[in-house]
Motif scaffolding. Structure first.
Motif: not given
Length: 1726
Positions: A1472-1473, A1417-1424, A1460-1470, A1439-1442
């Motif tokens: 990662l944001w 998965i890590a190797n399939s990740s696109t540049p940020l 925090s409420d101002r800085v969040k992370s999440g996943v939508v499909g494949e 990523v190709n698969f999450y």
């Protein structure tokens, strides 16, 4: 009395003169007055003051008593005589010294002098000015102050005593310590008839027991009533001696003992006698006659006679026995007491609990309270007077007590404690003579603490060595030890307990014992205080003092530093060849510099080292010892030989034997005797004897006995010697040897240094040691009580040499042995007396003892001089007349060829030649006689030596200068002394002054051959002016005249031998030798006997041989040997005695001298001589070249090896078989192989299969399998002729287990592969799409083979009818998740069997799998990348698969981000944001996302700064404005149904949600025309959110299309529905409903239940743009469709219209994209 000496060290006559003046008497009176004050307990500081005049001498003395009476100055506290150290600790007494008054006054201190002057002045003033009243007042004041001081001292002592007693009662254990003498007794010198008291103060806890001794004899007050008084009060102990007499002069010892130890101190008492005044009460001296003179004190001489003596005594262990003699002393003094001493084996006995000594005035008695075998020995009574001493001796035998267990061994004996230290003592003992019929298997050592009766066994297993180190002792405590022997039948009785010994440092023991100086008290030895905090240094001089197979004893010296704090030790060991040091005493350090190590592996080599330690730490280790192999270093001695019994008395036999060869640490010998034919052996002694002769007593007269001997040392008992010839018990001629004396064995005929006559006195029974000097008496030899059958026994007491005067009176000379002066004494008495006064030689002793061979009586005792040897001469002469017999032992023929080697003023050195016939036994020595020749007339013969000399040369001393002498020589062997030689020529005794050397002597011819011979000689005794530097040899034919002498060598030879080759076969030759020095050539030697140059038949030469082992040896064979012949090997014609270079071995008539390690130092001439033959000898010259040649041959023979191409190796074959193999380089057809396992040979069989291919040299051994019993060493031993080799392979421990496991695995693999099996076991593979594929490779498949897949025991897949023989089975897991964790198993099976492969994907296995997935998965990740939303800036990657288990970490400036409420992370499909809401300049920087895969992981980074940040921020602002507009536009939030079908006449009500900011405008349209609200159609808006459409009564006119239109400034939106009217039906009421945003009908609370059953189907799709923030999880999305079961559609409730929809729900309810445009076809009917 400083500088005084005891009176007995002065001449009494001179000592008397000092008491003849009145002045001396006056001083004596003053001294006696002072003594009385001292005896009464006064402690005045000085003596009385008096003044007297005598002979113009003024003597003044002062008395402290009178001074205190007269002086007005207060008297000081009484002085004390206690000596104290710097810390005011009492260390002893101050002994008052008697001096003159001026001396005494001069010793005062300044204050005392001033006080004395004041007192003297005051006395003068008192006489003039004072009255008696003032004197009395002063005296009262002084007395009052003195009493007050005394009372204070008494009170203080009482308080100190009470405090000490209280402390003892409160804490006894902490006060336990060994006795210590706080105040020691002081020495005293007193006058006769005075009393003296010795007192001391002893401390110790528990209270010690105090015993007083006089000259080491315990004092018993009851035995001397009124003489001694012993008191003990408050730790003060005293001994009072009343009315001292002269006999009280002695050394007194006081000993204190408790459970912690023992200590002794000494004091001396000297009793003086005033010779000017003899007390009338003393007995007057008795005078026997004017010629006798007084007693020692009175001027007379004593004569002592010992009568009523004891004989040879026999006792048994545990019994009592008394030995007693009556002593007659003339003249008899009533109060005179001689010194009576008892000795055992020349060792002085002291009274003890085992023996008591008593002297009753005329009888001396020695009583044994409990006999032990240690009491066996020769007992001597010694009675000493001032005129000399007398002795008497007899032997005491002690037999073993009855054994507690039948056939158990006897008790060990002589238990002693050696090398006692703090916690370590070595116990030694002697083995018993009786073993019970079975060999002794070992010994047990027991210990007992002094003061208790509990014995503790020290060793768990019996030890065979007669020494044992006992460890684990408590320092300071005293112990006793005993030993028990054990054999197969049981345990012996315990031995006698050893003497108590304290476990303490030897230095402490010596320090506590103290160092005594005569008459001056004790010398106190102190040590400096120990230094704290200093780590001790290395121990010194570590060495192995003893090594046996049971233990190893180490000893070392403490470190050199002084004053260290209590040092202890750690001992470490290391197996040789390794570097691993292991601490032996890990728990408790050793306190002693000695340590015994047990449990060492026998045969292994160890090195040892020691570390010091104290509270400051552990020091550096000592230097390690050399490698020590564990094993017995001391061998059991070899058996004695040549046991010869000789008749002695009617009940005794003298047994002699040849000592054990090369025996070490010999303890002695045990002798056993047996009546011929009985087969029962009885011990003759129960205590080992150290000599090689012993008198066996207690035999039956007339019986024939045989004897045997065995040796004993600490290692054990040797084998028995061969049995002796039978001997009949009867008295020998002359009465035999007395039981108290046995002659010493002389040397065995070996050549030694030139012997000179020196007297040596012995009186031992079986030993050959000299008695102590105190046992040598200086009066005439006793003969007074030897008559009447007691001569032989009583003569044994004559242990001392005669006085010179007596020797001269009998015509003897100084140094010779004389006999009793009374000519009336018979020969028996003379013989016995002579035996007692000196040790006889072996040959002379044999002559006096009687017959020793089958030839009948040979000699008899006849005295000490030449006349005494007459009986031997006659017997030998008779035997010589009958002719010599080779088969028996006879006396030797007379020597001949007496010559002079050196002559000085009073001595001459004589030499002679060996007899032609030696009597069939080795010559043990020679006896030389001499006589003076006056005017050609010879005088009486005198003995020159009483001890046999081994060499054929002897120095005769004490001759008279310029006198002429003749000499004769006798030879002796075991049979007796032979006849004398012919008298020699007459020699003049005058000193040689010539410059050239004297004649060489002792010429011997060896190795006679037809063409050569070897001549040997000894250098001259007289060397002349310079040392001898060479020899010349002359030769001539035997019958040739003197002029025929010719030289053999033209150049002087430095050696004392030469090989002569200038001879003719069959010719007879004689030889002579001359020595030379720098002054010239000296006298010629005596001419040899004629020698015929002829090789005798059967003569053999020395042969050099190198055996198969490469050992170089010299071999010699003799065919003309006798029973007594021996091989004598020499190097350069000097006998070889050092076995380090050569090993000598003799078998039959062959002898071999094998070189141990041939080297250059072995170069020389080797010769071998066979004794008791006609000159059988040979020699071999070993040169350097010959040695090199032999070494080459030795190497070829010693190291023949078969070369190997490969060493022994192991490999596994099919079916798990094990193959051991090696390959030799080349071997012949005769080669063979031995297969060895653990030192045991194995052969071909079911277990082992051997193959040997001699062509290729491959040797192999195959085993089907390995079992635990096969662990060990495998060896192939190759032999091909002499060549050998071997190779070993060690399979033990982990190596063997691994090989065995692999073999078993290979066997199982072979069985497994017979059916369907896995070629490659189950494994997994992760694809690029992150799919997991489980796969395995199978083989040997057929159509009937099935493959079953299992997960956690449940079947998940079945593969049947596989159409391949070998292939791969796969199971794909598309989207792996945690629920896929488990144990996967594949089973292959058919009629041939089954095989299983398992893959564990749980716990760590699943983690490893997921880490690999994460890596993909890590190797399939696109540049940020950076994007903007209406909320802020978003960083994302695809990523190709999450997978939900994927772990990622977002970083900001290389630090993990805290969300925090101002800085969040999440996943939508494949995707990662990372969402940054409302970004600011502070959010600029480097961002990274890190993927974790269980390894290094992977990072993607992006820089959010500069232009990138500016663009993203601007886009964010734009999207934010658009989002606001979108959220605020007007919209219909709730949906309307597409079609509404209703019956005519019904009321219709529709409600929907509207929203917008500002509130939108609402317009209703019908058929695209706006309608308004009226009574029929009511339009309303509630709360600005709910728009309602109501038709009160529906009619057909109401049919049509209706729309709602909402509008505000941000936008417009509409909603439509169609109303259809159906035929009117009975009216049951008004039905109203509302729809939700999707057109579902929502029933109100008043709707009837039956109407609620009407289904409303179909929804209106509204197309609108919505924002999704987060998608639902997969599980939730999959679960929601299941809730809409078709069976429940008719009963489904419609979602309330007033319930708002979330963005997630709106997105999830949207239809798929491919069906979104299709119109709804459902019809809602109500």
């Amino acid at each position: 009395m400083s500088g005084s000496v005891p009176f007995y060290q002065k001449h009494h006559r001179h000592y008397d003169r000092s008491y003849r003046s009145k002045e001396t008497e006056s001083r004596l009176s003053q001294y006696q007055t002072g003594s009385r004050y001292t005896a009464a307990g006064t402690t005045s500081a000085s003596t009385s003051a008096s003044t007297s005049r005598s002979g113009g001498l003024k003597v003044t003395s002062y008395s402290g008593l009178e001074a205190s009476r007269l002086s007005p100055v207060p008297t000081r506290v009484k002085p004390t005589y206690l000596a104290v150290d710097k810390e005011n600790q009492i260390i002893g007494y101050v002994v008052p010294i008697f001096r003159g008054s001026q001396e005494f006054a001069a010793g005062f201190s300044d204050t005392e002098e001033r006080r004395v002057r004041d007192t003297a002045g005051y006395m003068a003033r008192r006489d003039l000015f004072t009255s008696g009243l003032e004197m009395e007042r002063s005296e009262q004041i002084s007395r009052r102050e003195a009493m007050r001081g005394s009372a204070e001292r008494i009170s203080l002592k009482k308080r100190i005593h009470e405090h000490g007693e209280h402390f003892k009662r409160m804490n006894e254990d902490s006060l336990m310590h060994a006795p210590d003498f706080v105040i020691k007794p002081r020495s005293h010198t007193v006058w006769e008839k005075q009393s003296v008291r010795l007192h001391c103060t002893v401390s110790g806890w528990p209270d010690p027991r105090v015993v007083w001794y006089k000259n080491n004899v315990a004092i018993d007050p009851l035995s001397n009533a009124g003489k001694y008084k012993i008191e003990s009060r408050y730790s003060v102990h005293s001994l009072e001696i009343n009315k001292c007499d002269f006999d009280d002069t002695a050394q007194y010892r006081v000993s204190a003992m408790n459970s912690k130890g023992e200590q002794s101190v000494f004091a001396s008492v000297v009793v003086k006698r005033f010779k000017g005044e003899v007390d009338e009460s003393l007995p007057s001296p008795r005078r026997a006659g004017t010629e006798d003179g007084p007693v020692s004190e009175y001027g007379i001489n004593f004569q002592t006679h010992i009568v009523d003596t004891f004989g040879v005594s026999f006792g048994r262990e545990g019994e009592t026995m008394s030995l007693g003699c009556t002593v007659i002393i003339y003249p008899a003094l009533h109060r005179y007491q001689p010194e009576v001493q008892w000795y055992r084996d020349d060792v002085l006995l002291c009274p003890s609990k085992w023996n008591h000594m008593c002297w009753s005035g005329d009888r001396a008695t020695l009583t044994f309270t409990h006999l032990n075998k240690e009491d066996e020995g020769l007992y001597t009574l010694r009675v000493t007077t001032k005129s000399g001493y007398e002795t008497y001796s007899a032997y005491v035998f002690v037999r073993d007590a009855e054994a507690e267990v039948e056939r158990a061994p006897g008790a060990p004996l002589d238990v002693r404690c050696l090398d006692a230290n703090k916690d370590y003592i070595i116990v030694s003992w002697k083995q018993p003579a009786v073993d019970g019929g079975d060999s002794i298997s070992g010994y047990f050592v027991d210990r007992c603490e002094v003061g208790t009766t509990h014995w503790i066994q020290c060793n768990e297993t019996p030890v065979k060595f007669a020494r044992f180190p006992v460890t684990g002792l408590v320092e300071g405590r005293s112990y006793m030890f005993r030993v028990r022997a054990v054999n197969a039948n049981g345990m012996s009785r315990a031995s006698r307990a050893s003497e108590p010994v304290a476990a303490m440092d030897p230095a402490d023991r010596a320090r506590k014992r103290g160092t005594s100086a005569p008459w001056t008290g004790q010398i106190i030895v102190t040590e400096e205080e120990p230094a704290e905090g200093i780590v001790p240094g290395r121990p010194l001089e570590l060495q192995v003092t003893e090594a046996t197979k049971n233990y190893v004893v180490l000893s070392w010296n403490p470190p050199g530093e002084k004053g260290l704090e209590g040092v202890m030790y750690y001992v470490e060991k290391c197996v040789s060849g390794t570097d691993s040091w292991q601490r032996v005493n890990t728990e408790i350090p050793v306190r002693s510099p000695r340590f015994a190590l047990f449990d060492l592996a026998e045969g292994k080599s160890y090195s040892f080292r020691v570390r010091c330690c104290n509270s400051a730490g552990v020091g550096e280790p000592s230097d390690p010892t050399e490698a020590t192999t564990v094993g017995d270093k001391l061998d059991i001695p070899s058996a004695p030989s040549k046991v010869v019994p000789t008749q002695n008395t009617d009940t005794s036999v003298v047994v002699s034997w040849e000592a054990s060869r090369e025996a070490k640490e010999m303890v002695g010998y045990y002798i056993e005797g047996s009546v011929v034919g009985s087969g029962a052996w009885e011990p003759c002694n129960n205590k080992p004897v150290n000599a090689t002769r012993f008198i066996c007593h207690g035999l039956t007269t007339g019986e024939k006995y045989v004897f045997r001997v065995r040796a004993v040392n600490a290692a054990g008992l040797s084998q028995f010697s061969p049995e002796s010839e039978p001997v009949e018990v009867k008295a020998a001629i002359g009465g035999g040897i007395p039981h108290g004396v046995l002659p010493e064995m002389g040397p065995g005929g070996n050549a030694g240094p030139l012997t000179e006559h020196r007297p040596r006195w012995t009186g031992a029974h079986e030993t050959v040691q000299s008695p102590p000097d105190t046992m040598r008496k200086h009066n005439k030899a006793q003969a007074d009580t030897e008559a009447g059958g007691q001569g032989a026994a009583a003569a044994s007491s004559a242990l001392a040499p005669p006085r010179p005067g007596e020797c001269k009176r009998e015509g003897g000379k100084r140094g010779s042995v004389s006999w009793a002066p009374d000519p009336a004494k018979d020969l028996v008495s003379e013989s016995a007396s002579d035996s007692a006064c000196d040790s006889l030689t072996d040959a002379a002793a044999s002559a006096r003892l009687g017959p020793v061979t089958a030839g009948g009586p040979v000699t008899a005792a006849a005295g000490c001089g030449p006349g005494a040897r007459k009986l031997s001469v006659d017997a030998s002469a008779d035997r010589e007349a009958a002719g010599p017999r080779r088969g028996s032992t006879a006396s030797p023929a007379p020597p001949f060829g007496i010559s002079v080697l050196e002559c000085v003023r009073d001595s001459m050195v004589l030499a002679w030649k060996q007899p032609s016939f030696i009597g069939g036994a080795d010559i043990t020595g020679y006896f030389l006689d001499y006589r003076e020749v006056v005017d050609g007339v010879p005088e009486k013969w005198h003995e020159a030596n009483t001890r046999a000399v081994s060499e054929r040369a002897y120095r005769v001393s004490d001759l008279r200068e310029n006198k002429k002498y003749q000499f004769q020589v006798r030879a002796a062997n075991m049979a007796g002394v032979g006849i004398p030689s012919q008298p020699s020529d007459t020699f003049l005794c005058e000193e040689w002054t010539i410059a050239v050397p004297g004649p060489p002597h002792d010429l011997q011819v060896r190795e006679v051959r037809s063409d050569s011979l070897v001549l040997l000689w000894k250098p001259p005794v007289y060397q002349g002016r310079d040392p001898v530097n060479g020899f010349y040899v002359d030769i001539k034919e035997a019958g040739a005249p003197q002029e025929a002498w010719r030289g053999v060598n033209t150049k002087a030879t430095e050696s004392a031998f030469i090989k002569i080759t200038d001879v003719k076969e069959g010719e007879s030759y004689v030889f002579r030798v001359r020595a030379q020095n720098y002054a010239g050539v000296g006298q010629v030697s005596a001419v040899t006997e004629p020698v015929v140059a002829l090789t005798k038949p059967g003569t053999k030469e020395i042969v050099v041989d190198v055996d198969d082992n490469g050992v170089v040896s010299l071999n010699f064979e003799c065919g003309d040997m006798t029973a007594d012949s021996k091989f004598v090997w020499s190097k350069n014609y000097e006998e070889i005695t050092d076995p380090s270079r050569l090993t000598l071995e003799t078998k039959g008539n062959k002898s071999k001298a094998a070189f141990n390690t041939p080297a250059e130092e072995d170069v020389g001439i080797y010769s071998c001589l066979v004794t008791h033959t006609d000159g059988a000898s040979s020699s071999y010259s070993l040169s350097e070249e010959e040695l090199k040649r032999l070494l080459v041959i030795s190497h070829d023979h010693k190291f023949p090896v078969i070369p190997l191409k490969s060493d022994l190796a192991v490999e596994l074959l099919e079916k798990g078989k094990v193959r051991f193999w090696l390959q030799a380089d080349k071997m012949t057809a005769n080669g063979k192989v031995d297969y060895i396992f653990n030192d045991n040979a194995v052969s071909q069989g079911d277990k082992y299969k051997m193959n040997f291919d001699k062509n290729t040299g491959v040797i192999e051994m195959i085993m089907d399998c390995l079992t635990p019993a096969d662990e060990g060493t495998f060896t192939f031993q190759l032999q091909d002729g002499k060549a050998t080799n071997q190779s070993s392979l060690v399979l033990i421990g982990d190596v063997f287990k691994a090989l065995q496991k692999e073999s078993e695995f290979q066997m199982k693999e072979w069985v497994r592969k017979q059916g369907p099996h896995f070629i490659e076991y189950l494994s997994y593979e992760v694809t690029q799409e992150c799919c997991v594929i489980l796969k395995c490779k199978v083989g040997n498949m057929k159509k009937e083979t099935s493959a079953l897949w299992y997960k956690d025991g449940h079947q998940i897949k079945a593969d049947d009818s596989l159409g391949f023989t070998e292939g791969v089975l796969k199971l794909e897991i598309a989207q792996i998740s945690k629920k896929d964790s488990g144990v996967y198993e594949v089973v292959l099976k058919d009629d041939r069997g089954k095989d299983t492969s398992t893959l564990n994907l749980t716990d760590q296995g699943f983690k490893d799998l997921m880490n690999e997935v994460f890596s993909f998965i890590a190797n399939s990740s696109t540049p940020l990348k950076i994007t903007s939303t209406d909320e802020g800036v978003r960083l994302y990657t695809f990523v190709n698969f999450y997978n939900d288990l994927l772990q990622v970490t977002w970083h900001y400036k290389d630090s993990a981000i805290a969300f925090s409420d101002r800085v969040k992370s999440g996943v939508v499909g494949e995707q990662l944001w990372l969402q940054i809401t409302e970004p600011t300049e502070k959010d600029t920087g480097k961002y990274a996302i890190e993927f974790h895969d269980g390894k290094a992981g992977l990072r993607r980074t992006v820089e959010l700064s500069g232009q990138a940040f500016d663009d993203a921020f601007a886009e964010f602002k734009r999207l934010q404005a658009a989002a606001i507009a979108e959220r605020s536009r007007a919209r219909v939030a709730g949906g309307l149904p597409d079609v509404v079908t209703i019956q005519e006449g019904k009321a219709l009500n529709l409600t929907c949600n509207i929203s917008g900011d500002p509130l939108p405008e609402v317009t209703w349209l019908k058929n695209d025309r706006e309608i308004t609200s009226d009574d029929h159609c009511i339009l309303s808006i509630a709360s600005g959110k709910f728009a309602s459409f109501t038709i009160t009564a529906v009619n057909t006119m109401d049919s049509g299309k209706y729309s709602i239109l909402v509008k505000n400034k941000y936008g417009t939106e509409s909603g439509d529905f169609t109303l259809e009217i159906v035929e009117e039906t009975p009216d049951f009421g008004t039905t109203s409903y509302s729809t939700d945003a999707e057109g579902n009908v929502v029933f109100g609370p008043n709707t009837p239940k039956e109407k609620m059953k009407t289904a409303v189907t179909g929804t209106k799709k509204q197309k609108r743009k919505e924002s999704v923030t987060k998608t639902l999880p997969v599980e939730k999305a999959a679960a929601e469709p299941e809730a809409c079961d078709p069976k429940q559609k008719g009963d489904a409730e419609v979602v309330a219209a007033d319930r708002p929809l979330t963005a997630e729900q709106s997105e999830a309810s949207e239809p798929p994209a491919d069906t979104a445009e299709e119109p709804a076809a459902e019809t809602h009917s109500i």
